[in-house]
Design a protein around this motif. Sequence first.
Motif, mmCIF file in Angstrom:
data_model
loop_
_atom_site.group_PDB
_atom_site.id
_atom_site.type_symbol
_atom_site.label_atom_id
_atom_site.label_comp_id
_atom_site.label_asym_id
_atom_site.label_seq_id
_atom_site.Cartn_x
_atom_site.Cartn_y
_atom_site.Cartn_z
ATOM 1 N N GLU A 104 0.660 -1.080 -0.066
ATOM 2 C CA GLU A 104 0.024 0.040 -0.171
ATOM 3 C C GLU A 104 0.759 1.217 -0.005
ATOM 4 N N LEU B 169 -7.816 4.223 -2.278
ATOM 5 C CA LEU B 169 -7.356 2.693 -2.378
ATOM 6 C C LEU B 169 -8.183 1.611 -1.724
ATOM 7 N N GLY C 81 -11.456 1.309 -3.286
ATOM 8 C CA GLY C 81 -11.407 0.649 -4.496
ATOM 9 C C GLY C 81 -11.628 1.637 -5.977
ATOM 10 N N GLU D 220 -8.431 1.437 -8.903
ATOM 11 C CA GLU D 220 -7.997 0.241 -9.299
ATOM 12 C C GLU D 220 -7.275 0.078 -10.754
ATOM 13 N N ASP D 221 -8.317 0.979 -11.563
ATOM 14 C CA ASP D 221 -7.765 0.902 -13.187
ATOM 15 C C ASP D 221 -6.803 2.023 -13.495
ATOM 16 N N THR E 125 -1.685 -1.362 -13.897
ATOM 17 C CA THR E 125 -2.829 -0.666 -13.113
ATOM 18 C C THR E 125 -2.505 -0.865 -11.733
ATOM 19 N N VAL E 126 -3.276 -0.215 -10.893
ATOM 20 C CA VAL E 126 -3.110 -0.392 -9.271
ATOM 21 C C VAL E 126 -3.557 -1.878 -9.356
ATOM 22 N N LYS E 127 -4.445 -2.231 -9.697
ATOM 23 C CA LYS E 127 -5.086 -3.675 -9.288
ATOM 24 C C LYS E 127 -3.787 -4.839 -9.534
ATOM 25 N N ARG F 164 -0.784 -4.192 -7.116
ATOM 26 C CA ARG F 164 -0.915 -4.795 -5.807
ATOM 27 C C ARG F 164 -0.704 -6.200 -5.821
#
Length: 474
Positions: free
Chosen positions: A131, A195, A198, A201-202, A247-249, A252
């Motif tokens: 994070e 975050l 959500g 995420e993109d 992407t953030v998704k 992670r």
Amino acid sequence: MAKLYSMTPKEIVLELDKYIIGQDGAKKSVAIALRNRYRRSQLPEEMREEITPKNILMMGPTGVGKTEIARRLAKLMDAPFVKVEATKFTEVGYVGRDVDSMIRDLVESAIRITKQNHLQEKYSIADEITEEKIIEAIIPGKKKAPQSGGVRGPFDFIMGGGFQNNQQANQTKPEEHDENRGELELAREQVRQQLKEGLLEDQFIEIDVVDNPVGNQLDVGNEDMSMAIGNIFGNMMPQKKKKKKVTVKEARKILREQEASNLIDMDQVTSEALENAEQNGIIFIDEIDKIASPSGYKAGPDVSREGVQRDILPIVEGSVVKTKHGPVKTDHVLFIGAGAFHTAKPTDLIPELQGRFPIRVELENLTKDAFVKILTVPENALLKQHKMLLETEGIKITFTDDAVEEIATMAFLTNEQTENIGARRLHTVMEKLLEDISYNVPEMEEEEIVIDAEYVKARFSDRIHADDIDRFIL
């Protein structure tokens, strides 16, 4: 393993019943073998070493559940599991040491399981680090001071004047003042909240990922001579990283695995994995009847078959096999042999190998009633699989009871008339039955299709004739 140790043999059989129809004798034998492992673990160490697992030999035609029992067993107990084909060792170019590959594969399986268990323990800490890294990628904080003139690595230290340059760099290092720290922290808190909800995420961000180039393993076909080029210099060279835009998704997932891997001790993982392989490993040797020499034939290719048996023997008896992770003792590995034994008998194996498989289980041929249960009862029942596949395209398909009976009859009769391939025949019948529906699905207007016995008979009218059916009615 804790889950398994709390299960009685009857509970293990009930778990296997969810996926495998019939074959109660085989299920009972493997359940007892597993429970004996738990009982052995409760004994004093001196006695524990004396008790070896009772290996199992399964005999029965193809498609009756031999491999499935072993696979479900390993999944149930989360134990290192390897399936090998005995015929692999009768191929041209085979050499005796190739049989050691089953133990090396078992060790790799044990390392995967043990590493995953350690990663699970570190994920909570890795999530926090991940994070922070994502927030840092979205809103960069204060940058590290440049190290120009300072010591960057072992070679720079040697070539660049040692500590003198480092001291000069420290003296000339400017003071860092962040007047907007409060605003920065507030922005980062907002991003942290987004975050959690959500909302990001993109969004694309740039992260540092470890660069593991493919093909850095120099494998010359010999375990003793294999080496990883990256290990030549040990830890002298820093880990190579590269920038990646994701992407953030996705970030992670990548960072979570990366950070968790950094937190685990691989030496401890390897040590535990070797012990897990030695104490809990299961090796399933399929087609073991193909290396047996039928009575009366002792020449030609049968000589190599007996040679394979003699090479497998020391591993089953108990020996030490060298792997790149360390030596492994095979004394307490559970071996499950399986074969159809159509042309050969268990007594055609060499006596020493026969003696190492003291538990003999004969699996039964599948009946029509067994086919009906296979189609409807298991959690992964065949009808359920086909229904769900077609539902993805908006088609609801229903099988009547008489249709299920007819499908089971067709599979049973086809096995009787041609080669008996057991439950695998159901896959052949189901694919043929639904072939036209699957092909025409995109253009079909119907949303619900009912398959009854007449539909099944019509589809197989050219395959099974009335005369053939009468011949099998007693």
